[in-house]
Design an enzyme around this catalytic site. Structure first.
Site, PDB file in Angstrom:
ATOM      1  N   GLN A 250       0.831  -1.200   0.000  1.00 36.08           N
ATOM      2  CA  GLN A 250       0.000   0.000   0.000  1.00 36.08           C
ATOM      3  C   GLN A 250       0.873   1.260   0.000  1.00 36.08           C
ATOM      4  O   GLN A 250       0.953   2.004   0.977  1.00 36.08           O
ATOM      5  CB  GLN A 250      -0.962  -0.025   1.204  1.00 36.08           C
ATOM      6  CG  GLN A 250      -1.929   1.134   1.295  1.00 36.08           C
ATOM      7  CD  GLN A 250      -2.995   1.157   0.211  1.00 36.08           C
ATOM      8  OE1 GLN A 250      -2.922   0.451  -0.776  1.00 36.08           O
ATOM      9  NE2 GLN A 250      -4.004   1.993   0.395  1.00 36.08           N
TER      10      GLN A 250
ATOM     11  N   HIS B  72      -2.226  -3.952   0.556  1.00 34.22           N
ATOM     12  CA  HIS B  72      -2.253  -4.348  -0.857  1.00 34.22           C
ATOM     13  C   HIS B  72      -2.791  -3.131  -1.606  1.00 34.22           C
ATOM     14  O   HIS B  72      -3.858  -2.624  -1.271  1.00 34.22           O
ATOM     15  CB  HIS B  72      -3.149  -5.567  -1.059  1.00 34.22           C
ATOM     16  CG  HIS B  72      -2.921  -6.271  -2.353  1.00 34.22           C
ATOM     17  ND1 HIS B  72      -3.605  -7.426  -2.696  1.00 34.22           N
ATOM     18  CD2 HIS B  72      -2.105  -5.995  -3.412  1.00 34.22           C
ATOM     19  CE1 HIS B  72      -3.208  -7.836  -3.887  1.00 34.22           C
ATOM     20  NE2 HIS B  72      -2.312  -6.973  -4.339  1.00 34.22           N
ATOM     21  N   LEU B  73      -2.078  -2.664  -2.604  1.00 30.10           N
ATOM     22  CA  LEU B  73      -2.333  -1.356  -3.191  1.00 30.10           C
ATOM     23  C   LEU B  73      -3.767  -1.192  -3.683  1.00 30.10           C
ATOM     24  O   LEU B  73      -4.252  -1.987  -4.493  1.00 30.10           O
ATOM     25  CB  LEU B  73      -1.359  -1.108  -4.344  1.00 30.10           C
ATOM     26  CG  LEU B  73      -1.460   0.265  -5.016  1.00 30.10           C
ATOM     27  CD1 LEU B  73      -1.267   1.394  -4.014  1.00 30.10           C
ATOM     28  CD2 LEU B  73      -0.431   0.373  -6.141  1.00 30.10           C
ATOM     29  N   HIS B  74      -4.426  -0.104  -3.220  1.00 32.44           N
ATOM     30  CA  HIS B  74      -5.802   0.185  -3.628  1.00 32.44           C
ATOM     31  C   HIS B  74      -6.153   1.629  -3.306  1.00 32.44           C
ATOM     32  O   HIS B  74      -5.570   2.255  -2.424  1.00 32.44           O
ATOM     33  CB  HIS B  74      -6.793  -0.745  -2.920  1.00 32.44           C
ATOM     34  CG  HIS B  74      -6.819  -0.578  -1.421  1.00 32.44           C
ATOM     35  ND1 HIS B  74      -5.818  -1.057  -0.588  1.00 32.44           N
ATOM     36  CD2 HIS B  74      -7.734   0.015  -0.591  1.00 32.44           C
ATOM     37  CE1 HIS B  74      -6.105  -0.768   0.673  1.00 32.44           C
ATOM     38  NE2 HIS B  74      -7.262  -0.111   0.702  1.00 32.44           N
ATOM     39  N   LEU B  75      -7.134   2.136  -4.039  1.00 33.66           N
ATOM     40  CA  LEU B  75      -7.792   3.408  -3.751  1.00 33.66           C
ATOM     41  C   LEU B  75      -9.229   3.125  -3.354  1.00 33.66           C
ATOM     42  O   LEU B  75      -9.811   2.107  -3.744  1.00 33.66           O
ATOM     43  CB  LEU B  75      -7.798   4.317  -4.983  1.00 33.66           C
ATOM     44  CG  LEU B  75      -6.475   4.832  -5.537  1.00 33.66           C
ATOM     45  CD1 LEU B  75      -6.728   5.642  -6.806  1.00 33.66           C
ATOM     46  CD2 LEU B  75      -5.734   5.672  -4.521  1.00 33.66           C
TER      47      LEU B  75
END
Length: 386
Positions: free
Chosen positions: A185, A222-225
């Protein structure tokens, strides 16, 4: 409009659709808050993007893919200068997934923890796909073949749009790059660019996009918008600011619950904007400074606050105190929404008793001390101008 195949079987059998768009789909004029209704809403044309997101989201709600049903939330505007939008959302406080144990802004991705490769295929609404061609095919999407399995993004011009199964508001979704990349993230220029474009694809002035870093209440590494609709105007859309670097439209947002670093763009230089914002967030990551990012339509810096036009995009970056380990029990947690003035409250008692003063007291516990913020301001100006 998406041409999804309706399937009577389990939602996981649904194929994934591509939602293809180009810059021609951006809504750069005529978006604003109406003044004829008490909630500030006005009748408006629903964009192709809004239709795809809202109809898909509502269908998943009927299919029972969320942790709880979400109806219209009880809302009150707290009296005072900040115009806090407080909403009662008891179920989110009770039912959301337990946040992961985070100990560093730069913590590595851990495949043993929950991550978005484990989401159910039915939770994916569509694949948001940027077209490099000035002309999008009729219908605006590349239809999936019947019986096709959900496809993950294969190139950087795609992200998944996925329901947040513990929604804080209507249309709450996550924008996720290819989950198989296993990215931590840490905000990337590519993902932020999609978030900026998503805001401009909507005709609703209350469609917002945001990012919580590790240590700033991100619950999944965990990468997210986040993206969601909020039918209420927020003060940060039009609040005044102090110019720090006018050539880059970089300012210090003032007169708001939490001072933040403000970028602005009229929608014609989103790649440059994303690059500038991520230079700031990269610096914060390198220096172990937790941060939240909020993207909303808003007035240009220096434009009268009373202006109803919301043609450009405001991006606010808040550097704040890190919050590791167990979260302190309070009426609300302090993440991107709360710093922006939107307060999802966990209990009916707190919802009724909350005041502007108590809300500000909670928020200010997580802000950087004034001397540190001033030092950081100087550092960021040097970074951006150097």
């Amino acid at each position: 409009m998406l041409h999804a195949q309706e399937r009577p079987e389990h939602p996981a059998a649904s194929g994934l659709e591509d939602f293809v768009y180009s810059e021609e789909d951006f809504v750069l004029q005529g978006v604003g808050w109406g003044r004829s209704r008490p909630d500030g809403l006005a009748s408006r044309t629903v964009s192709r993007f809004d239709h795809a997101l809202q109809s898909g989201w509502e269908r998943r709600m009927k299919q029972g893919l969320f942790r709880y049903p979400l109806g219209e939330l009880q809302t009150r505007i707290l009296p005072g200068e900040m115009h806090f939008v407080a909403q009662l959302n008891i179920q989110r406080g009770l039912e959301r997934r337990k946040p992961q144990d985070i100990q560093s802004v730069r913590q590595r991705f851990d495949p043993q923890q929950f991550h978005f490769s484990k989401i159910k295929p039915g939770e994916i609404l569509f694949c948001l796909t940027r077209s490099h061609s000035p002309h999008v095919p009729a219908g605006g999407q590349a239809p999936a073949q019947d019986g096709a399995e959900p496809r993950l993004p294969e190139t950087p011009n795609r992200v998944l749009v996925v329901i947040n199964v513990s929604p804080l508001e209507f249309g709450h979704v996550l924008l996720i790059p290819d989950p198989m990349l296993c990215l931590p993230q840490v905000l990337t220029q590519e993902l932020l660019h999609f978030g900026l474009e998503a805001v401009l694809l909507s005709t609703h002035p209350g469609f917002r996009v945001g990012f919580n870093s590790l240590g700033a209440l991100a619950s999944v590494n965990h990468l997210h918008l986040h993206g969601f609709y909020l039918d209420w105007e927020l003060l940060i859309e039009s609040a005044p600011s102090k110019p720090l670097c006018p050539a880059l439209n970089f300012h210090l947002l003032q007169g708001v619950p939490a001072p933040g670093f403000l970028f602005y763009d009229e929608g014609r230089g989103l790649g440059v904007l994303a690059r500038a914002v991520c230079r700031v967030t990269d610096y914060l990551v390198e220096n172990e400074i937790a941060h939240n990012v909020f993207v909303t339509r808003g007035t240009a810096p220096g434009e009268p606050a009373r202006s109803a036009a919301r043609s450009g995009v405001r991006v606010v970056v808040w550097a704040r105190k890190s919050c590791f380990g167990a979260k302190e029990e309070a009426a609300f947690n302090v993440a991107l929404c709360e710093l922006a003035g939107h307060l999802p409250v966990k209990t009916a008692q707190d919802f009724q008793s909350l005041t502007e003063s108590s809300a500000l007291h909670t928020i200010q516990k997580y802000l950087l001390p004034a001397p540190q913020l001033s030092w950081l301001q100087d550092e960021l100006v040097t970074l951006l101008t150097g």
